[in-house]
Structure formats: C-alpha cells, structure tokens
Motif scaffolding. Structure first.
Motif, PDB file in Angstrom:
ATOM      1  N   ARG A   1       9.142   4.535  -6.774  1.00 60.77           N
ATOM      2  CA  ARG A   1       9.083   5.774  -6.175  1.00 60.77           C
ATOM      3  C   ARG A   1       7.908   6.220  -5.792  1.00 60.77           C
ATOM      4  NH1 ARG A   1      10.240   9.935 -10.697  1.00 60.77           N
ATOM      5  NH2 ARG A   1       8.035   9.813 -10.913  1.00 60.77           N
TER       6      ARG A   1
ATOM      7  N   TYR B   1       2.211   1.580  -6.926  1.00 59.97           N
ATOM      8  CA  TYR B   1       1.627   0.975  -8.175  1.00 59.97           C
ATOM      9  C   TYR B   1       0.541   2.225  -8.720  1.00 59.97           C
ATOM     10  CZ  TYR B   1      -1.302  -1.854 -11.127  1.00 59.97           C
ATOM     11  OH  TYR B   1      -2.028  -2.500 -12.206  1.00 59.97           O
ATOM     12  N   SER B   2      -0.365   2.477  -7.905  1.00 59.59           N
ATOM     13  CA  SER B   2      -1.410   3.285  -8.172  1.00 59.59           C
ATOM     14  C   SER B   2      -1.060   4.669  -8.564  1.00 59.59           C
ATOM     15  CB  SER B   2      -2.619   3.376  -7.441  1.00 59.59           C
ATOM     16  OG  SER B   2      -3.161   2.234  -6.891  1.00 59.59           O
ATOM     17  N   ARG B   3      -0.174   5.148  -8.245  1.00 58.91           N
ATOM     18  CA  ARG B   3       0.260   6.524  -8.421  1.00 58.91           C
ATOM     19  C   ARG B   3       0.961   6.469  -9.588  1.00 58.91           C
ATOM     20  NH1 ARG B   3      -1.099   7.404  -3.237  1.00 58.91           N
ATOM     21  NH2 ARG B   3      -1.855   9.672  -3.153  1.00 58.91           N
TER      22      ARG B   3
ATOM     23  N   ALA C   1       1.384  -3.510  -1.254  1.00 59.69           N
ATOM     24  CA  ALA C   1       0.469  -2.881  -1.266  1.00 59.69           C
ATOM     25  C   ALA C   1      -0.815  -2.915  -2.269  1.00 59.69           C
ATOM     26  CB  ALA C   1       0.894  -1.425  -1.679  1.00 59.69           C
ATOM     27  N   GLU C   2      -0.186  -4.217  -3.046  1.00 56.94           N
ATOM     28  CA  GLU C   2      -1.160  -4.518  -4.163  1.00 56.94           C
ATOM     29  C   GLU C   2      -1.536  -5.984  -4.063  1.00 56.94           C
ATOM     30  OE1 GLU C   2      -2.322  -2.708  -6.861  1.00 56.94           O
ATOM     31  OE2 GLU C   2      -1.372  -1.173  -5.316  1.00 56.94           O
TER      32      GLU C   2
END
Lengths: 219, 219, 219, 219
Positions: A28, A31-33, A114-115
């Motif tokens: 959802r 990763y960062s958020r 993204a990572e």
DNA sequence: CATGAATGAGTATTCATTCAT
DNA sequence: AATGAATGAATACTCATTCAT
C-alpha cells in the motif's frame, strides 16, 4: 515437549501474521513510507516481537517478497498431453495473468523495483528466481511442443522471451504505473492475440482453430 | 533591463544546476532517500534558493521527470523514404534503445514507478506522455509502411505493442531490476531478432536481407 | 531641490504604504507569523526597500504600533461646558469604544501583548502612552466635573480606573479573545449601565435623567 | 499487571514533567518562540517521547492551558454563612488575585491571547471555561447575598461584570503588559476600594465596617 | 518470551536579512 | 536609490531500533 510445540505454533502464527500485515502495508505504502510500528500494530504484535522475528526492515521486506514468490513460482508446469499448442500456451498465459492480478504481483514488483538502489541483491534474486525461472519453465514446455511437432524447431530461449514480452506489455506494464491495476475485460483477447502472433511465426499448422482475433483487438 | 536580463540568466543557470543535481541524486538514491539538502549542496545553492525555484520535493521530482522526457519525446519521427521496413524499424528501435540507455531512462522509470503510491498522477502522466505517445508515433510509421506495401494490412495499434513488448523485454525490463543496467554487447542482435519476428508476421516479402540471427542469440 | 522634494515625497509614500501593509499583516497573523516578504509584497516594494525604511522586523512592528496610537491618543479631550456629567462621560466612553472598534485597537493590543516576552519595552510604552495617558485625560475631566459640582469630591485617580475597568470589561476584554470582535448591538446600553453605576457612587444629583437601564441589561 | 502499573506510573511522571517544562517555556518565550526540542530537553525526555504524549505543539499548548485552568476553576465557591457581604466579596476577590498571581495566570493568559489568530478555538474555550464560568460562580454568590438581604435586588449578571472589571483593572490588566507582573503591596487596598464602590451601589447597609480607604489609594 | 515506552538522528520547509547589479 | 535573488540557521515532526520490566 507439548509446551515447546505450542510455543512454536504460536510463534509461527505470529510470524505469519507479521508477514501478512507487512505485505499489506508495503504494497500500500511502498517500502520507505511503510512504518514498522504500523506493521506491528496491524499484525497485533509488539514492535519488539516483530524484531524478534525479523532483524530489520530490510529483512522483513525480503521475507515478504520471498514469501510472495514462494506461493507462485512452482505452479507453472503444465501437462501438454492431449492439448494443442495454442491451448497449452493459453493456459500458461492465463496462469501467469492470474498470478499477477490475484497475487498483487504487480504491486509487489513495483516495490521491489523501487528498492533496487538500496536492496540490489533482493531485486536480482527476484529477477532470477521469478522472472528467469518462469522463462525456464516456459522454454521447457515450448521445447516439448517442438519435439511433438506442434512448433517448428527454433531457438526457444529467444522465442519465449518474445512471447513473454508481448504478454507483459498488457499484463504487467500498465500495472507498474498505477496502483491496483485490475484485469481489464478484454485481457483474454489481448493474450490470445499475442499467442496468435507467436504461432504465426513458430506454429507448424496453418492456424489451428484460429479465432478471428483481428476484429476483437482494439484498445 | 540589463539587470533583469542578467538576473534571469543567473536564475536560469541555477535552475539548470538544481535540475541536474536533483536528477543525479534522485536516480542514485530514489525519491524517499534523496535529501533536499544534498541536492542543494550538489547544485551549489542554498536550500532556500532551491525552494525559490521548486515549491516542494514533489514539484522538483516532477520537474526532473518532465525535463528528462522533454529531451526525448519528439525525436522518434523517422523518414521512411528510401528505406526498407526492416531498416526503418531498426532505426526506431535503435533510437529507443539509445534513449533508454544514454538518458538513464531506466533508472528514472524505476523512480517514477516507485512513487506510484504517493504520486499517481505523475506516473500516469509519464505513462501517457512517454509510453503511449511513443506507441502513437510508431503506429503512424507502421501504417505508412503498410500503405507503401511493405507490411501487410493489419491492426497496427496491436502490432506495435507486440513489437514494443518484445523489445522492452530486452531493453527495459532487465534495467528495472539493476542499477545502471548498461547496453549489453549483443543488444543489436536481440533487437534484430524482435524485428525479424515482427516481419515474419506482418512483412510482405519473404525475408528481405534476413541476417542469420538465430545463432547469435543466447542469454 | 525640486528633485530632492520629489524623492522625499516618494519615499514618504512608500514608508506609509509599508506601514499600512505591515499593520494589516501583523493584525491578521500576529507578529511571529507575519512574514517580511509578504509585507513587502503587499506594500508593493522590494524587501530591500523595506529594510531601508525599517531596520528590522521589531523596528517595523514598533513603528506600526506607534503609528496606530498616534492617530488616537490626543483626541480624548472633551469640552464639558453646557453638558451634564452623564453626557460628558458618555461622550468619552463612546469615543473610546469607537477607537477600539474602528481602529482595530483590540487586535493591535493583542499583538502587543503577545510580544511582551520579546519586546517588553514596547509593551510598557504602549501601556504608558496609551492606557495611562487616557486615564490622565479622563481624570482631568472628572476633576473638572467635581469642580463644577456635578460629581462629589473623591479620589479621581481611583474612580477613573474603576470606570475604565467596567467599560473595558465589555469593550476590550472579549475582543482580546476573538479575532475581529465587533461592536455588539447592545454596547451603548452596557456602557450606559457602567456610567450609571459610576454616577450612583460619585454623582451629586439623585440620578439626573436616569434611563431605566436595568431592564435593558442582560448578556 | 505489575508491569502495566509500573509503566503507567513512569509514563504519568514523564507526562507531568513535560507539562511542567512546556508551561515554563511557553510562559517564558510565548508560543511561537518556544521550541519543542527545548521543552523536551527541559523535561529530560527525547523529542519522540514528547510526541508520544502530545500529538503536536498545538496539542501540547492546549494541554498546558487546560492543566493550568484545571487547578483553579473549581475553587471559587465560598460559603456565605456567618460572613458579611463585604467579607464574602473580599474573600472571592482575594482568591481570584491569588490564582492570577501565584498560578502565573496573567502570563498564561497573555500567551493564549497571542495565539488567537492561529488557535481561536482554544482562546474561546479559555474565555468560556475560565472567564465566564467564574462570572457564573460570582453571580450565584451575589444572588445569595441578595436573597439574604445584604444586597439590594438588581441585575446580578451585570453587576458582577462591573465588579470583575474594576478588579481586573488592577489585578489582570497591568499583568498583560509586563512579564512576571507581581502582586503590588497595595493590592489589597485597591481591591477593597473596588468592593467599596460595589457596595455603595448595591449594599443595603450604610457602609458596614467601611475602612477609610481613600487615603490608601494612589497609583 | 513479550511488551511498549524511549530514543536521537534525520528531513522538509520557512524566513529575516544581505548584497551584487 | 531600488531591486529581488540568495542565504543558512532554525524547527516541527517521524521512524527504525533497543531495553528495562
């Protein structure tokens, strides 16, 4: 021993709950958020328990990814006996599409991608164990079809990637650019068209049971 | 006016420096991990100046993306006069590959994809203005080739996506999973193979000047 | 010299524009939240020009306050000739109320009070030059009324503060707790009641032209 | 449960320490200039702990205000039995003065007033729960004195505000304009004078035990 | 073994003030 | 004299991770 077993099962339950919650939150929010505290809350465990099971956020994320791919990666072997090449390929493609859509694979893929800067190993592993492994399975099947005479002899390692590329164009690619991309109604027709194209090149029979696909294809 | 001109030029210089630095940092670290302070330092301006030019981190990122796509999106029109279909398609594919590799488009794409959950509009816009727009250009060219008799009449809107899907499989897809994915040595051969496949389906002539590509393709 | 005069007048115009803009912004946002850049924009001058006229934000604020009080503080002398004590006091109270409401004095007062920790001198000066000075004027008037025989001899320095306290309770106090507190419809009746109370204590005549105020007063 | 109790007590201790530190800093610096980091340092907790207890600076400030008023607002009921009207009113006024001076209420009031533009709700609540509530208590007492025959029948809702206005003039008003305004030596005499004025209007007896207050009053 | 309060480093953003033109 | 771009210090708030109970 009964106690030990009980404890182990409780522990396993919690671990599963954490993985489930983490998957949900990572998908959802990215990763960062994603916040470890929220994952713990969602899994109904304390943060300390979470860290007992997974050393770090990175570890947890890797586990989520492995877990997701474990459910899917073995299931692409199909029995070709008694089925036409078209049917076999359609089955495989349908299976693939199901996995992508139902298993939220596109969303997961997005987070993995993204990572890449911070977890390159994970991405490489996903690429190998998921993408390339599927190509391997597909290639095996294609070679069996060649051996049976349904397909003309050719470099299967290249052709499966062509086929996969065409299918991904409709099944994966748009899903990377939108959250919760769902299977469009005309998905089957689009996949059929990809397989038709494939069979036009590599098929041995004129166009076995070819549906008149051209009129179905639009945007 | 001399003053105004001077200021404007200085301002433009700084703006460009900020964009350059931001691109670099965003590509290297991804959106979330990129720090505005570091971008400012890299661009050799103060954070306040940075914010004078771009209202927020999001705005800056969007500007970086727009900027990157502005350089590329107009250049895909090719003149088909005097060129075979194969040559035309190869030229377009080569152009596309160049853009992806030299312009760090894969890395940028990865960051855009990563931000889908928090910046869905940006991703949608990129998908429209970059991906779909290119398909439109390609379709126009294909239709011209059909009109000239080099390709058989067919649904070009579907066929260009098949072609694009095959090419992306080699040019884009691996680049999403690895930082700084560079053009492999056999890239041209792989692209040729995609175009061969395409021409086998839609080409009107047997196989004009077909190179024996099959033996060159491996992994 | 004509040039010098012109320049001076331009300068004065700008200074006035700055003061006007600053007053508006300070009253609306309070001291800390008011931004010098916005004041400059509102006054249609550059920040540098603003700083040419006022050394710092504090200086500007002090100037705004002085400016506001300069408009009001001299106007409270009234001629008692031919007017009853009641009329005189009502006139003064009405004048005071007008100044508080029309001149946004409550809003200004609030900002001055807010800045006591960081600008104690300014607050003290406002207290002296505005609050205490008014009491002085009022006391002078009261003593004249005593001399004329309209009020009984008493400690006027105390009584004026009692009167002022009662009036402020309705005119100032609620305005400190709400932005843009406007004159309520029953304000005159409330002020009348204060003066009645005052005259009951210090008046010499039974209750000269006493309106039956008790039924008018509510909340 | 022992653990839970322990944690709760530790948590309460920290919460109290934060409130104390926040009050101190807010009173000293005002809202805008107060820094959350300094409050945390003063309370000997980390900023994160501070934010665990209070969601935001605004929330913390509101809590400080509520906390300050909670200590005071219930204590203004007095028993009138066996006490003269003068004594009762003096007791109430003295209680009020004590609260204002000892509880740093003037300083707190100043900060609340300062934040009217950005926290209008808080100011309104303070006005209602503190100012108006006190008036209600006072009015109840006055009406009891009227019923007992110590005061003449009158509109108590108006008269209590007159009395309050007179007292505030000495007790509150100067405190808004100076940091740490302390109770002056002649405060009791000034308050007595206010009550005298009040009793001259509403008292039923000539002037019960009237001290010759006039010579004590100066500035 | 589980807990959840505590940590402190890290980040986006703002703003009074200066200075080269 | 006037401009407005540039500055850099300051600040509210978040979050992965640890530890006393």
């Amino acid at each position: 021993m009964g106690l030990a077993t009980y404890r182990k099962s409780v522990s396993e339950t919690k671990r599963a709950a954490i993985l489930k919650a983490a998957r949900e939150i990572f998908l959802r929010d990215g990763y960062s958020r994603a916040a470890m505290a929220e994952i713990a809350r969602e899994a109904d465990v304390s943060t300390a328990t979470l860290y007992k099971h997974f050393d770090s956020k990175e570890t947890l994320f890797a586990a989520v990814v492995q877990d997701a791919y474990r459910e899917t990666d073995t299931s692409m072997f199909v029995d070709i006996a008694g089925k036409s090449a078209r049917t076999v390929l359609k089955n495989i493609a349908a299976l693939y599409a199901d996995q992508q859509f139902d298993g939220q694979m596109n969303d997961l893929l997005r987070v993995v991608i993204a990572e890449v800067p911070s977890a390159p190993d994970l991405a490489r592993e996903v690429y190998r164990n998921s993408v390339l492994k599927r190509y391997g399975h597909l290639q095996t099947t294609v070679e069996a079809l060649v051996a049976r005479g349904d397909l003309r002899p050719h470099d299967a390692s290249a052709s499966v990637r062509h086929l996969a590329g065409m299918v991904k164009e409709f099944v994966v690619w748009p899903g990377l650019f939108a959250l919760g991309f769902a299977r469009p109604g005309n998905m089957d027709a689009k996949i059929d068209a990809c397989i038709d194209a494939y069979l036009k090149i590599y098929g041995t029979r004129p166009l076995e049971s070819a549906p008149s696909q051209e009129d179905k294809i639009g945007t």
